[in-house]
Design a protein around this motif. Structure first.
Motif, mmCIF file in Angstrom:
data_model
loop_
_atom_site.group_PDB
_atom_site.id
_atom_site.type_symbol
_atom_site.label_atom_id
_atom_site.label_comp_id
_atom_site.label_asym_id
_atom_site.label_seq_id
_atom_site.Cartn_x
_atom_site.Cartn_y
_atom_site.Cartn_z
ATOM 1 N N GLY A 58 0.900 -1.115 0.031
ATOM 2 C CA GLY A 58 -0.055 0.143 0.070
ATOM 3 C C GLY A 58 0.918 1.215 0.137
ATOM 4 O O GLY A 58 2.160 1.195 -0.033
ATOM 5 N N SER A 59 0.391 2.194 0.053
ATOM 6 C CA SER A 59 0.959 3.638 -0.025
ATOM 7 C C SER A 59 1.606 3.880 1.289
ATOM 8 O O SER A 59 2.779 4.519 1.254
ATOM 9 C CB SER A 59 -0.132 4.717 -0.219
ATOM 10 N N LEU A 62 5.027 2.005 0.594
ATOM 11 C CA LEU A 62 6.019 2.638 -0.292
ATOM 12 C C LEU A 62 6.319 4.153 0.439
ATOM 13 O O LEU A 62 7.782 4.551 0.165
ATOM 14 C CB LEU A 62 5.082 3.214 -1.347
ATOM 15 N N ASP A 63 5.678 4.709 1.380
ATOM 16 C CA ASP A 63 5.923 5.990 1.924
ATOM 17 C C ASP A 63 7.049 5.648 2.864
ATOM 18 O O ASP A 63 8.167 6.303 3.292
ATOM 19 C CB ASP A 63 4.937 6.562 2.975
#
Length: 107
Positions: A58-59, A62-63
């Protein structure tokens, strides 16, 4: 020990039915090792299964990845690098780059 040699075997003792005797349990031979391609398929199936359970990255993942790439890990959280490792790494850099004044501060 002598007594067990002189007493009749269990199957000949009174009240023992020969039909109760079972064949000894045979242990199957170990399976053949997997080929590299079979190993690859097993790993792929496991990755697909894990992805189905956890979902795709998910984001937030990735963050987090981007943060560690850009900001790195705090220096106090790392063990010091042995000097011999540094010297060995420097010895693998081509002489042309080591003598270049543009890279002087980096080495």
């Amino acid at each position: 020990r002598l007594r067990s040699l002189t007493s009749p075997p269990v199957c000949l003792q009174r009240g023992y039915d020969l039909k109760d005797l079972k064949r000894p349990h045979r242990v199957p031979p170990p399976s053949r090792p997997l080929t590299p391609m079979q190993q690859f398929r097993v790993i792929q199936k496991q990755e697909v299964w894990i992805e189905e359970i956890n979902g795709e990255s998910g984001s937030v993942d990735l963050d987090r990845y981007y943060y560690y790439i850009t900001r790195g890990v705090p220096p106090d959280a790392l063990a010091p690098v042995p000097e011999e490792h540094v010297e060995r790494a420097k010895s693998r850099i081509p002489e042309l780059l080591r003598e270049n004044p543009d890279f002087e501060g980096l080495l």
